[in-house]
Design a protein around this motif. Structure first.
Motif, PDB file in Angstrom:
ATOM      1  N   UNK A 107      12.664 -23.964  15.787  1.00 42.24           N
ATOM      2  CA  UNK A 107      12.379 -25.140  14.962  1.00 42.24           C
ATOM      3  C   UNK A 107      13.434 -25.406  13.902  1.00 42.24           C
ATOM      4  N   UNK A 108      13.525 -26.661  13.484  1.00 48.05           N
ATOM      5  CA  UNK A 108      14.200 -27.046  12.246  1.00 48.05           C
ATOM      6  C   UNK A 108      13.133 -27.101  11.153  1.00 48.05           C
ATOM      7  N   UNK A 109      13.442 -26.624   9.948  1.00 47.96           N
ATOM      8  CA  UNK A 109      12.458 -26.527   8.878  1.00 47.96           C
ATOM      9  C   UNK A 109      12.850 -27.429   7.714  1.00 47.96           C
ATOM     10  N   UNK A 110      11.874 -28.189   7.217  1.00 43.41           N
ATOM     11  CA  UNK A 110      12.079 -29.050   6.060  1.00 43.41           C
ATOM     12  C   UNK A 110      10.922 -28.844   5.080  1.00 43.41           C
ATOM     13  N   UNK A 111      11.207 -28.947   3.782  1.00 40.28           N
ATOM     14  CA  UNK A 111      10.184 -28.749   2.762  1.00 40.28           C
ATOM     15  C   UNK A 111      10.318 -29.848   1.709  1.00 40.28           C
ATOM     16  N   UNK A 112       9.191 -30.445   1.321  1.00 42.24           N
ATOM     17  CA  UNK A 112       9.223 -31.524   0.339  1.00 42.24           C
ATOM     18  C   UNK A 112       7.844 -31.637  -0.313  1.00 42.24           C
ATOM     19  N   UNK A 113       7.788 -32.377  -1.423  1.00 41.92           N
ATOM     20  CA  UNK A 113       6.532 -32.577  -2.151  1.00 41.92           C
ATOM     21  C   UNK A 113       6.041 -34.009  -1.992  1.00 41.92           C
ATOM     22  N   UNK A 114       4.737 -34.177  -2.182  1.00 39.24           N
ATOM     23  CA  UNK A 114       4.159 -35.513  -2.076  1.00 39.24           C
ATOM     24  C   UNK A 114       4.608 -36.394  -3.239  1.00 39.24           C
ATOM     25  N   UNK A 115       4.602 -35.822  -4.446  1.00 37.28           N
ATOM     26  CA  UNK A 115       5.025 -36.551  -5.635  1.00 37.28           C
ATOM     27  C   UNK A 115       6.201 -35.823  -6.267  1.00 37.28           C
ATOM     28  N   UNK A 116       6.894 -36.515  -7.150  1.00 36.74           N
ATOM     29  CA  UNK A 116       7.951 -35.865  -7.910  1.00 36.74           C
ATOM     30  C   UNK A 116       7.341 -34.741  -8.746  1.00 36.74           C
ATOM     31  N   UNK A 117       7.987 -33.586  -8.746  1.00 39.06           N
ATOM     32  CA  UNK A 117       7.430 -32.427  -9.439  1.00 39.06           C
ATOM     33  C   UNK A 117       7.274 -32.651 -10.927  1.00 39.06           C
ATOM     34  N   UNK A 118       6.053 -32.414 -11.435  1.00 40.92           N
ATOM     35  CA  UNK A 118       5.774 -32.540 -12.864  1.00 40.92           C
ATOM     36  C   UNK A 118       4.847 -31.405 -13.269  1.00 40.92           C
ATOM     37  N   UNK A 119       5.190 -30.720 -14.330  1.00 41.57           N
ATOM     38  CA  UNK A 119       4.441 -29.538 -14.736  1.00 41.57           C
ATOM     39  C   UNK A 119       2.985 -29.866 -15.043  1.00 41.57           C
ATOM     40  N   UNK A 120       2.084 -29.001 -14.546  1.00 40.74           N
ATOM     41  CA  UNK A 120       0.634 -29.090 -14.785  1.00 40.74           C
ATOM     42  C   UNK A 120      -0.013 -30.320 -14.150  1.00 40.74           C
ATOM     43  N   UNK A 121       0.661 -30.965 -13.213  1.00 44.79           N
ATOM     44  CA  UNK A 121       0.101 -32.107 -12.486  1.00 44.79           C
ATOM     45  C   UNK A 121      -0.039 -31.697 -11.020  1.00 44.79           C
ATOM     46  N   UNK A 122      -1.281 -31.754 -10.481  1.00 46.28           N
ATOM     47  CA  UNK A 122      -1.541 -31.290  -9.115  1.00 46.28           C
ATOM     48  C   UNK A 122      -0.676 -32.057  -8.119  1.00 46.28           C
ATOM     49  N   UNK A 123      -0.184 -31.342  -7.111  1.00 48.44           N
ATOM     50  CA  UNK A 123       0.752 -31.913  -6.155  1.00 48.44           C
ATOM     51  C   UNK A 123       0.511 -31.259  -4.787  1.00 48.44           C
ATOM     52  N   UNK A 124       1.251 -31.690  -3.784  1.00 45.95           N
ATOM     53  CA  UNK A 124       1.147 -31.114  -2.439  1.00 45.95           C
ATOM     54  C   UNK A 124       2.530 -30.800  -1.910  1.00 45.95           C
ATOM     55  N   UNK A 125       2.689 -29.590  -1.401  1.00 42.81           N
ATOM     56  CA  UNK A 125       3.922 -29.191  -0.724  1.00 42.81           C
ATOM     57  C   UNK A 125       3.741 -29.350   0.779  1.00 42.81           C
ATOM     58  N   UNK A 126       4.761 -29.891   1.439  1.00 42.12           N
ATOM     59  CA  UNK A 126       4.752 -30.048   2.889  1.00 42.12           C
ATOM     60  C   UNK A 126       5.833 -29.151   3.492  1.00 42.12           C
ATOM     61  N   UNK A 127       5.466 -28.399   4.511  1.00 43.77           N
ATOM     62  CA  UNK A 127       6.433 -27.591   5.258  1.00 43.77           C
ATOM     63  C   UNK A 127       6.416 -28.098   6.704  1.00 43.77           C
ATOM     64  N   UNK A 128       7.491 -28.738   7.118  1.00 50.12           N
ATOM     65  CA  UNK A 128       7.587 -29.357   8.438  1.00 50.12           C
ATOM     66  C   UNK A 128       8.452 -28.507   9.355  1.00 50.12           C
TER      67      UNK A 128
END
Length: 236
Positions: A107-128
């Motif tokens: 596989x090729x692997x990519x990683x990114x977040x749903x929103x721009x990273x901001x401290x103490x703000x819930x977010x989602x990490x995607x691993x493709x």
């Protein structure tokens, strides 16, 4: 590259029906493990998949219309016919070329977040993980080097047009400065696990307004200095 027998069977199963604005097609794959996957694809989105254990077509749409029930009945009949065709065709292919090794694609692997990273703000990490074959892959998430399972969701395998697959694993998290998150991906075609890491980027403590004021002040002083220099250079 994917084994030629798989490409052949995928092409044979890609039946389609076109309306005035949409195209519905079925994609199926046959694998040496005797598993068969059948997906119903509307335009470019998978809207359903066959669950042969439950003998039904599972609709992957929120709030599907009532009329979809008739579609589900016809779709599972089509899927069962595809499964029979797969087993027969794969059996003939194995007999024609016994003992041939199965080719594999890492596989090729990519990683990114749903929103721009901001401290103490819930977010989602995607691993493709993309362009891999066969469709068996394992994701492991860790925070600061320690494995985590809470907040992890592994989505279904999806077909690519070339016969390979892609799959996404997600992690819900709350970023904090100093924490780092790692996604480890294991696949039989990779000589060693593949990893990607994400951590919160430190933001500058200087505000954009302060930077603008400082730059403007420097330019202003440079202008004044240049004017004084040329004034002193004038002949007396």
């Amino acid at each position: 590259m994917v084994p030629s027998v798989i490409l052949l069977l995928l092409a044979a199963g890609a039946g389609s029906a076109t309306t005035s604005s949409h195209q519905l097609r079925y994609m199926y794959g046959c694998y040496e493990s005797d598993d068969v996957r059948v997906d119903a694809v509307l335009d470019e989105d998978v809207i359903g998949y066959a669950d042969f254990n439950k003998e039904e077509m599972v609709i992957a749409l929120p709030d599907p219309p009532q009329s979809v029930e008739d579609f589900k009945k016809r779709a599972i009949e089509f899927a069962n016919a595809d499964r029979t065709h797969c087993h027969n065709s794969l059996g003939r292919a194995k007999a024609a070329d016994p003992g041939s090794p199965m080719q594999q694609d890492p596989p090729d692997i990519f990683m990114y977040t749903r929103y721009e990273g901001e401290e103490d703000v819930i977010n989602t990490l995607y691993c493709l993980a993309n362009y891999f074959y066969p469709p068996t892959i394992n994701f492991t998430w860790s925070k600061n080097g320690m494995e985590v399972t809470e907040g992890v969701t592994n989505l279904r395998y999806r077909h690519n047009d070339d016969g390979t697959f892609h799959r996404i694993s997600t992690l819900s998290f709350t970023p904090r400065e100093g924490d780092f998150y790692t996604c480890k991906v294991e696949h039989q075609a990779s000589q060693q696990p593949l990893t990607r890491t994400w951590e919160l980027k430190k933001r500058s403590s200087v505000s954009p307004a302060a930077v603008f004021f400082f730059v403007s002040l420097v330019l202003c002083l440079m202008g004044i200095g240049t004017g004084v220099y040329f004034l002193n250079k004038q002949p007396s």
